[in-house]
Design an enzyme around this catalytic site. Structure first.
Site, PDB file in Angstrom:
ATOM      1  N   ASP A 192       0.851  -1.186   0.000  1.00  0.00           N
ATOM      2  CA  ASP A 192       0.000   0.000   0.000  1.00  0.00           C
ATOM      3  C   ASP A 192       0.890   1.241   0.000  1.00  0.00           C
ATOM      4  O   ASP A 192       2.108   1.152   0.204  1.00  0.00           O
ATOM      5  CB  ASP A 192      -0.895  -0.018   1.246  1.00  0.00           C
ATOM      6  CG  ASP A 192      -2.128   0.868   1.113  1.00  0.00           C
ATOM      7  OD1 ASP A 192      -2.324   1.452   0.036  1.00  0.00           O
ATOM      8  OD2 ASP A 192      -2.887   0.966   2.091  1.00  0.00           O
ATOM      9  N   GLU A 240       2.425   4.699  -4.398  1.00  0.00           N
ATOM     10  CA  GLU A 240       2.349   5.520  -5.626  1.00  0.00           C
ATOM     11  C   GLU A 240       3.663   6.243  -5.966  1.00  0.00           C
ATOM     12  O   GLU A 240       3.904   6.447  -7.169  1.00  0.00           O
ATOM     13  CB  GLU A 240       1.212   6.526  -5.497  1.00  0.00           C
ATOM     14  CG  GLU A 240      -0.174   5.926  -5.583  1.00  0.00           C
ATOM     15  CD  GLU A 240      -0.547   5.127  -4.343  1.00  0.00           C
ATOM     16  OE1 GLU A 240      -1.317   4.159  -4.474  1.00  0.00           O
ATOM     17  OE2 GLU A 240      -0.045   5.449  -3.246  1.00  0.00           O
ATOM     18  N   ASP A 242      -9.129   3.654  -2.327  1.00  0.00           N
ATOM     19  CA  ASP A 242      -9.993   4.096  -1.227  1.00  0.00           C
ATOM     20  C   ASP A 242     -11.312   4.645  -1.749  1.00  0.00           C
ATOM     21  O   ASP A 242     -11.468   5.855  -1.978  1.00  0.00           O
ATOM     22  CB  ASP A 242      -9.273   5.146  -0.394  1.00  0.00           C
ATOM     23  CG  ASP A 242      -8.068   4.573   0.332  1.00  0.00           C
ATOM     24  OD1 ASP A 242      -8.035   3.353   0.558  1.00  0.00           O
ATOM     25  OD2 ASP A 242      -7.149   5.347   0.673  1.00  0.00           O
TER      26      ASP A 242
END
Length: 799
Positions: A402, A405, A478
């Protein structure tokens, strides 16, 4: 800490290997070299090199394992044009202008032609350059793909950026988003092509937003480097693209089951109670995901000894109950001299640094952190070995990457002057940003391959680039508990599959907020027909387990999960084909029925594998709706009702108890009995459900193996092919071929015939011998199978 000596090789240039055919055209004035390289009859690499010496770059998109098969070519010259022909393409290269036009070899129809062609603009004070290319946009052309964009499937008239971003509570127009997959499909009047822009810098795609006559794409740095991909259908093009960028490993069977997740389940008693409740209610579940509250102060590669005093014992206990444990891991390493991970990373100079040499230090969940440079092979190898304890000693079965990015607080990414090794071609973060998450996924995947070598890896990654499917499954990020986000999840999972990533899902039910019982039912029903089936939510909004929405909702959700488990042999077979050929598991209606232009603007409907057609419900209280039924013979999967009207919109009832799902007439759909987890029954009895189609001929497949490990690579598997033939209004035939032991992976089998007329007497023969035990069971006929048959024939008369 101990690092294994087998450090992965750097990516090499040029990225393509194999039987390549290549041409170069250099402009004497501009010194720009146009390179055209054929990988096969339908894959062409086009690159513009600037400067007197063409310098290639490593590719993070093209699989290192891809070997170009080559093509037989014919070439000749016309006035100012060099023409190259393959069995699929005619390529016209306007040599002076350095423009490349693609045509269909049979019809000579233009597929993609340069308009303004290649352009480049330098910044004198930095030496940086923007590159772009402009193509003619045809009036009837429509576009699909680009990874996880949350808008409607058809991209015509829109503009998009590629720059991985954590967009909390995104919406339909949010752009950019978590993943950067610079691949799109064009569909036009029965023709299609694909295009991969292999450039990791911030890039853009303009599908006629700025000029309705122009398709443009470009980047703020790097090379103009793209792959044109052509074949006879959009699905074949997606498969070719997936092979180019790398097919995934066949996932372990359990990973295709149901996953329960929350931010967060702790302490260990909460995890035990969760699994106990699943088993008490008889709701199947194969995996529990632990968010970062399992860690000590949210530091990676640690366990909170207070909340999880015996992590290995807990994981072992869950495993005995058929539940695998999946751990979240973020890239930030807390600055903590007492933590050996941080100390070793600092000592080996494995963390990212700024342009002036100082360490990149930013806040994320544990506090102030440094960040590994995953673009360096040595760092990827080091990171892989950090998982040794959790994989070998604790027994963790999956990893979840997670925040990659990458994102840092508050809601931004690394400074642009952050330096990266970029596999031997050092660069700034402007070039490495879009592949940082994928390189982290590669490193985590390597850890699983290295420290659990006898098991197939299961890895989730939120971010990625073209080729992410080589390493990881993914989810859409999300989202929110709303009907709008249910619809967006449908679009995103279809789009990801069209971009080579079929092992994808959304946080079913929504991550933020709390769904109504109806919304939760509809979302879980849809998610049961996605590649990844995971319910993940934020605990601050309350529980989102299958049983928290009342008895009616619990019953419907349980039925959806059980339906997934009955379908596991079908789903596993589709994933095996995906792993072998690149054929997507989810297939948008427009890609499957691409000759029908009316499908280009539809987004709800999709095909799940070869023979199932799924229509999620996007609106509340939608007890009925119009939906498109493809041409052919289709039955309701749930009720066996024959769809009388096909190739048009029809009105159907949509009870809350199940989604509209249809099965192709003549299909053979393999089913198992419901299990509480994959592998609960070592050799589950196999049901071959067949739907009658009087005049159809339909091929179906079934793949069986042990469900994990690699014995299948040594032939310990069974590959079944079924060929259904409708032989008139009163008979049918089913042929069965098998490579491998046909009975090794199921203890018994039966054929179940659906859709036959009422009021008949049926007889059946297997290889000419009358079948015993043929019996009507409600609206179906059951035929026991002893071992295997080569041909089953059934005929009937009216009673």
């Amino acid at each position: 800490m101990c690092t294994s000596p087998n450090i992965p090789e750097r990516r090499k240039t040029p990225p393509l290997r194999g039987r390549l055919v290549k041409w170069e055209y250099t402009n004497a004035v501009s010194k720009i070299t146009l390179s055209v390289c054929l990988a096969d009859d339908g894959i062409v690499r086009v690159t513009y090199f600037t400067g007197p010496v063409p310098e290639d770059e490593p590719s993070y998109a093209v699989s290192p394992g891809y070997s170009a098969p080559g093509a037989e070519v014919r070439e000749y010259d016309e006035a100012g044009v060099h023409v190259i022909e393959t069995s699929l393409l005619r390529i016209r290269i306007r040599t002076e202008e350095q423009k490349v036009d693609f045509y269909d070899i049979v019809t000579d129809e233009p597929l993609l032609a340069d308009e303004g062609g290649f352009g480049r603009e330098s910044k004198d004070w930095t030496g940086d350059a923007r590159v772009w290319i402009r193509k003619r946009l045809q009036d009837t052309e429509h576009f699909f793909g680009l990874g996880d964009k949350p808008c409607a499937l058809n991209l015509r008239g829109k503009y998009f950026s590629m720059w991985g971003a954590d967009h909390y509570d995104f919406h339909e127009e949010s752009d950019p988003l978590y993943k950067s997959v610079p691949f799109f499909l064009s569909l036009r009047e029965g023709k299609a092509y694909g295009l991969l822009f292999d450039n990791t810098c911030r890039s853009y795609f303009d599908f006629g937003a700025s000029d309705e006559k122009v398709l443009a794409f470009g980047s703020f740095g790097g090379l103009m480097n793209y792959y044109f991909i052509y074949d006879r259908s959009p699905l074949d093009i997606v498969a070719a693209y997936t092979r180019l960028t790398g097919t995934p490993e066949l996932p372990p069977l359990w990973a295709l089951g149901y996953h329960q997740s929350k931010w967060s389940y702790y302490p260990d008693k909460a995890v035990y109670n969760l699994v106990e409740r699943f088993r008490d209610l008889g709701i199947p579940c194969d995996a529990v995901h632990l968010d970062h509250h399992y860690m000590e102060q949210k530091e990676g590669f640690t366990w909170d000894r207070h909340n999880f005093p015996d992590a290995a014992g807990m994981v072992r206990s869950l495993e005995e109950d058929g539940v695998k444990t999946v751990l979240i891991v973020n890239p930030g390493v807390k600055i903590n001299p007492a933590n050996p991970v941080w100390a070793e990373g600092l000592e080996r100079n494995y963390f990212c640094r700024r342009s002036e040499g100082n360490l990149l230090s930013e806040e994320v969940w544990p506090g102030l952190c440094n960040f590994p440079d995953f673009t360096a092979p040595a760092v990827r190898s080091w990171w892989a070995d950090l998982f040794r304890h959790d994989l070998e000693e604790v027994g963790v079965r999956g990893l979840w990457n997670d925040m990659n990015e990458p994102v840092v607080f508050p809601d931004r990414t690394f400074p642009m002057d952050t330096r990266h090794e970029y596999d031997g071609m050092p660069c700034s973060h402007e070039k490495a940003h879009n592949i940082y998450g994928q390189c982290m996924a590669e490193a985590s995947w390597l850890g699983m391959k290295r420290h659990a070598p006898d098991r197939r890896p299961f890895l989730l990654s939120r971010s990625g680039f073209a080729g992410l499917q080589r390493f990881a499954a993914t989810w859409t990020g999300d989202n929110r508990s709303s009907w709008e986000h249910l619809k967006l999840a449908n679009f995103q999972c279809q789009r990801l599959a069209a971009s080579g990533i079929s092992f994808a899902g959304a946080d079913a039910g929504g991550f933020m907020g709390h769904p109504t019982p109806e919304l939760f039912c509809r979302w879980m029903q849809m998610a049961a027909f996605h590649g990844l089936f995971r319910n993940h939510s934020s605990g601050e909004f309350g529980g989102q387990e299958p049983w928290v929405f009342g008895q009616e909702a619990t019953a419907y959700v349980k039925a959806a999960i059980e339906g997934r488990y009955r379908l596991l042999p079908y789903i596993y077979t589709q994933f095996r084909r995906y792993a072998e050929t690149g054929m997507p598991v989810l297939r948008s209606l427009a890609l499957q029925c691409f000759r029908n232009r009316d499908t280009y603007w539809r987004g709800a409907e999709y095909f799940f594998g070869d023979h199932l057609y799924v229509i999620p419900i996007h609106e509340p209280q939608e007890g009925g709706r119009f939906l498109y039924i493809p041409e052919g013979v289709w039955y309701s999967y749930h009720t066996d009702s024959l769809m009388e009207d096909t190739g048009k919109d029809v009105w159907v009832k949509c009870p809350l108890s199940f989604l509209p799902v249809y099965v192709r007439g003549g299909a053979v759909i393999p089913h198992w009995p419901v299990q509480q987890h994959a592998g609960e029954l070592p050799r589950p009895p196999l049901t071959l459900d067949v739907w009658w189609a009087p005049d159809e001929e339909v091929a179906s497949h079934l793949y069986e193996d042990a469900g994990d490990g690699y014995a299948y690579r040594n032939g310990e598997c069974a590959v079944h092919e079924f060929l259904y033939r409708g032989t008139g209004s009163h008979s049918l035939e089913l042929a069965w071929k098998c490579e491998g032991d046909p009975c090794a992976f199921h203890e018994s089998a039966e054929v179940v015939l659906h859709g036959l007329p009422a009021g008949i007497a049926l007889s059946a023969h297997m290889d000419g011998v009358p079948c015993r035990g043929v019996a009507r069971d409600g609206r179906v006929w059951r035929i026991p199978v002893e071992g295997k048959f080569e041909t089953l024939s059934a005929c009937w008369t009216e009673e």
